[in-house]
Design a protein around this motif. Structure first.
Motif, PDB file in Angstrom:
ATOM      1  N   ALA A 156      55.983  50.169  57.370  1.00  0.00           N
ATOM      2  CA  ALA A 156      55.852  51.359  58.102  1.00  0.00           C
ATOM      3  C   ALA A 156      55.338  52.392  57.528  1.00  0.00           C
ATOM      4  O   ALA A 156      54.682  53.385  57.994  1.00  0.00           O
ATOM      5  CB  ALA A 156      57.095  51.406  58.990  1.00  0.00           C
ATOM      6  N   PHE A 157      55.782  52.583  56.329  1.00  0.00           N
ATOM      7  CA  PHE A 157      55.497  53.737  55.422  1.00  0.00           C
ATOM      8  C   PHE A 157      53.992  53.654  54.967  1.00  0.00           C
ATOM      9  O   PHE A 157      53.086  54.577  55.249  1.00  0.00           O
ATOM     10  CB  PHE A 157      56.187  54.102  54.148  1.00  0.00           C
ATOM     11  CG  PHE A 157      57.650  54.645  54.265  1.00  0.00           C
ATOM     12  CD1 PHE A 157      57.941  55.983  53.985  1.00  0.00           C
ATOM     13  CD2 PHE A 157      58.626  53.832  54.796  1.00  0.00           C
ATOM     14  CE1 PHE A 157      59.126  56.502  54.184  1.00  0.00           C
ATOM     15  CE2 PHE A 157      60.092  54.495  55.230  1.00  0.00           C
ATOM     16  CZ  PHE A 157      59.864  55.870  54.511  1.00  0.00           C
ATOM     17  N   PHE A 158      53.391  52.366  54.925  1.00  0.00           N
ATOM     18  CA  PHE A 158      52.125  52.151  54.652  1.00  0.00           C
ATOM     19  C   PHE A 158      51.238  52.206  55.777  1.00  0.00           C
ATOM     20  O   PHE A 158      49.966  52.674  55.629  1.00  0.00           O
ATOM     21  CB  PHE A 158      51.912  50.686  53.826  1.00  0.00           C
ATOM     22  CG  PHE A 158      52.376  50.546  52.292  1.00  0.00           C
ATOM     23  CD1 PHE A 158      52.733  51.874  52.030  1.00  0.00           C
ATOM     24  CD2 PHE A 158      52.549  49.646  51.690  1.00  0.00           C
ATOM     25  CE1 PHE A 158      53.264  51.883  50.560  1.00  0.00           C
ATOM     26  CE2 PHE A 158      52.864  49.485  50.288  1.00  0.00           C
ATOM     27  CZ  PHE A 158      53.276  50.602  49.843  1.00  0.00           C
ATOM     28  N   LYS A 159      51.646  51.914  57.013  1.00  0.00           N
ATOM     29  CA  LYS A 159      51.082  52.353  58.232  1.00  0.00           C
ATOM     30  C   LYS A 159      50.542  53.847  58.405  1.00  0.00           C
ATOM     31  O   LYS A 159      49.705  54.291  58.892  1.00  0.00           O
ATOM     32  CB  LYS A 159      51.787  51.863  59.424  1.00  0.00           C
ATOM     33  CG  LYS A 159      51.573  50.480  59.703  1.00  0.00           C
ATOM     34  CD  LYS A 159      50.387  49.962  60.463  1.00  0.00           C
ATOM     35  CE  LYS A 159      50.343  48.550  60.813  1.00  0.00           C
ATOM     36  NZ  LYS A 159      51.252  48.132  61.848  1.00  0.00           N
ATOM     37  N   ARG A 160      51.457  54.620  57.852  1.00  0.00           N
ATOM     38  CA  ARG A 160      51.385  56.102  57.895  1.00  0.00           C
ATOM     39  C   ARG A 160      50.442  56.567  56.715  1.00  0.00           C
ATOM     40  O   ARG A 160      49.731  57.292  56.967  1.00  0.00           O
ATOM     41  CB  ARG A 160      52.864  56.861  57.795  1.00  0.00           C
ATOM     42  CG  ARG A 160      52.879  58.096  57.590  1.00  0.00           C
ATOM     43  CD  ARG A 160      52.302  58.955  58.722  1.00  0.00           C
ATOM     44  NE  ARG A 160      52.069  60.487  58.568  1.00  0.00           N
ATOM     45  CZ  ARG A 160      53.358  61.184  58.926  1.00  0.00           C
ATOM     46  NH1 ARG A 160      54.510  60.776  59.379  1.00  0.00           N
ATOM     47  NH2 ARG A 160      53.247  62.378  58.673  1.00  0.00           N
ATOM     48  N   ASP A 161      50.622  55.910  55.610  1.00  0.00           N
ATOM     49  CA  ASP A 161      49.740  56.340  54.354  1.00  0.00           C
ATOM     50  C   ASP A 161      49.596  55.229  53.606  1.00  0.00           C
ATOM     51  O   ASP A 161      50.634  54.801  52.833  1.00  0.00           O
ATOM     52  CB  ASP A 161      50.516  57.525  53.616  1.00  0.00           C
ATOM     53  CG  ASP A 161      49.849  57.854  52.355  1.00  0.00           C
ATOM     54  OD1 ASP A 161      48.576  57.300  52.175  1.00  0.00           O
ATOM     55  OD2 ASP A 161      50.300  58.640  51.862  1.00  0.00           O
ATOM     56  N   PRO A 162      48.600  54.368  53.572  1.00  0.00           N
ATOM     57  CA  PRO A 162      48.587  53.295  52.645  1.00  0.00           C
ATOM     58  C   PRO A 162      48.564  53.425  51.376  1.00  0.00           C
ATOM     59  O   PRO A 162      48.922  52.600  50.447  1.00  0.00           O
ATOM     60  CB  PRO A 162      47.011  52.921  52.927  1.00  0.00           C
ATOM     61  CG  PRO A 162      46.762  53.556  54.203  1.00  0.00           C
ATOM     62  CD  PRO A 162      47.272  54.829  54.487  1.00  0.00           C
ATOM     63  N   GLN A 163      48.675  54.686  50.882  1.00  0.00           N
ATOM     64  CA  GLN A 163      48.843  55.127  49.438  1.00  0.00           C
ATOM     65  C   GLN A 163      50.131  55.748  49.111  1.00  0.00           C
ATOM     66  O   GLN A 163      50.312  56.544  48.191  1.00  0.00           O
ATOM     67  CB  GLN A 163      47.757  55.864  48.893  1.00  0.00           C
ATOM     68  CG  GLN A 163      46.320  55.487  48.926  1.00  0.00           C
ATOM     69  CD  GLN A 163      46.112  54.203  48.303  1.00  0.00           C
ATOM     70  OE1 GLN A 163      46.701  53.631  47.142  1.00  0.00           O
ATOM     71  NE2 GLN A 163      45.497  53.227  48.837  1.00  0.00           N
ATOM     72  N   TYR A 164      51.140  55.764  50.075  1.00  0.00           N
ATOM     73  CA  TYR A 164      52.246  56.353  50.141  1.00  0.00           C
ATOM     74  C   TYR A 164      52.905  56.362  48.743  1.00  0.00           C
ATOM     75  O   TYR A 164      53.584  55.015  48.232  1.00  0.00           O
ATOM     76  CB  TYR A 164      53.307  55.746  51.354  1.00  0.00           C
ATOM     77  CG  TYR A 164      54.687  56.576  51.164  1.00  0.00           C
ATOM     78  CD1 TYR A 164      54.556  57.857  51.782  1.00  0.00           C
ATOM     79  CD2 TYR A 164      55.720  56.303  50.673  1.00  0.00           C
ATOM     80  CE1 TYR A 164      55.789  58.821  51.760  1.00  0.00           C
ATOM     81  CE2 TYR A 164      56.947  57.030  50.811  1.00  0.00           C
ATOM     82  CZ  TYR A 164      56.813  58.056  51.378  1.00  0.00           C
ATOM     83  OH  TYR A 164      58.032  59.020  51.465  1.00  0.00           O
TER      84      TYR A 164
END
Length: 330
Positions: A96-104
């Motif tokens: 879910a974090f990578f959906k927001r920012d693939p480079q989180y």
């Protein structure tokens, strides 16, 4: 992460978008749209689960529960059938974090609120999250929900909460993860000085601010309830156990026995998380058998100080199906 002096430094840079009544950050409050993701083990996530229960938001904000352990990548949904969250359809919160920012680039933390339609994390800012549940989600509070952040007391609540965060909530971590004797002793001394201050404050008043439960009590409770199980031994916070601090032990039992508090606590998951995940502190991963939990349901006597737990409101109902924790009752 530790600095040169061996001090533990918490990364406090979170996804700071807010879910608000007017949707000014692009995330309007909408029943059923978002999912709160927690882990029973985590004190920061525990705050959100308590506030959600007290305010009666279960029907409008669903909750996913991660397992008590995680690896370097992410918290996982290993408690769910097939190891996937049944609403989000993911195995790891990291997705879910990578959906927001693939480079989180930062840690994958709970609590987090996820936008169900897009699968993106909206926020993991645990401090603001509970305040927004009180203020921005007010239209969906249950009848009889308490005011956990009353306007006349907000400055005092904020002041007490800041002191508690620095020296107690984060203080136990600063002691536990200290990389030098100096850093450890500084954190240890600040922790117990603050606990002494809290004991004095609570000796003649039932709650931290005013005569009802507020956000300040929620924030202190989630550390105190874990104190003997993990912080006293695992984090070397061992001047005294909670059970040896009469005022704080009675205060924490009072809250534990209040609907919405103790019914969010799973001591087995708490212990498994700290003793299994923190291998730098506990290399064997052996989980202690204790402490004895029988005292949590004993009389606390705090009613004699007066106070009204929910003010003009009422207690929440029992936990909904699927969100119950093991009972300590015989």
């Amino acid at each position: 992460m530790t600095a040169d002096k061996g001090e533990f430094k918490r990364d406090q840079n979170y996804l700071a978008d807010r879910i608000t009544a007017d949707g000014r950050d692009g995330w309007p409050v909408e029943p059923g749209r978002y999912r709160l993701v927690i882990a029973r083990a985590c004190p920061w996530a525990n705050r959100a689960s308590i506030v959600r229960r007290l305010l009666g938001l279960e029907d409008v904000l669903s909750m996913g529960i991660c397992g008590p352990t995680h690896d370097q990548r992410s918290w996982t949904f290993d408690l769910d059938p097939g190891g996937r969250d049944p609403v989000l359809g993911i195995e790891r919160l990291q997705e879910a974090f990578f959906k927001r920012d693939p480079q989180y680039p930062r840690g994958i933390t709970v609590p987090a609120i996820v936008d169900v339609p897009t699968g993106q994390v909206v926020t993991n800012d645990f401090k603001q999250m509970t305040l927004d549940l009180s203020l921005e989600w007010r239209a969906y509070h249950r009848e009889g929900a308490p005011d956990l952040y009353p306007e006349p007391l907000r400055d005092e609540i904020d002041d007490v909460a800041d002191k508690v965060f620095r020296d107690v909530n984060n203080g136990v971590y600063k002691a536990g993860f200290a990389g030098s004797q100096e850093a450890y002793e500084e954190a240890y001394n600040a922790l117990f000085a603050r606990l002494d201050w809290l004991s004095e404050r609570l000796a003649n008043q039932r709650y931290l601010v005013g005569d009802t439960i507020t956000e300040a009590d929620v924030r202190l409770f989630t550390t105190l309830v874990r104190f003997d199980a993990v912080y006293h031994g695992h984090f070397k916070c061992n001047r005294e156990k909670l059970t040896e601090m009469p005022v704080l032990w009675a205060y924490t039992r009072d809250l534990f026995q209040t609907p919405g508090f103790g019914d969010t606590i799973d001591f087995d998951q708490v212990k498994e998380h700290y003793y299994v995940v923190h291998r730098s502190i506990n290399p064997t991963g052996v989980i202690p058998a204790g402490p004895d939990l029988s005292g949590w349901l004993t009389p606390h006597g705090r009613e004699e100080l007066g106070g009204r737990p929910f003010g003009d409101g009422t207690p929440p109902g029992p936990p909904i199906e699927g969100e119950q924790v093991p009972s300590l009752a015989a």
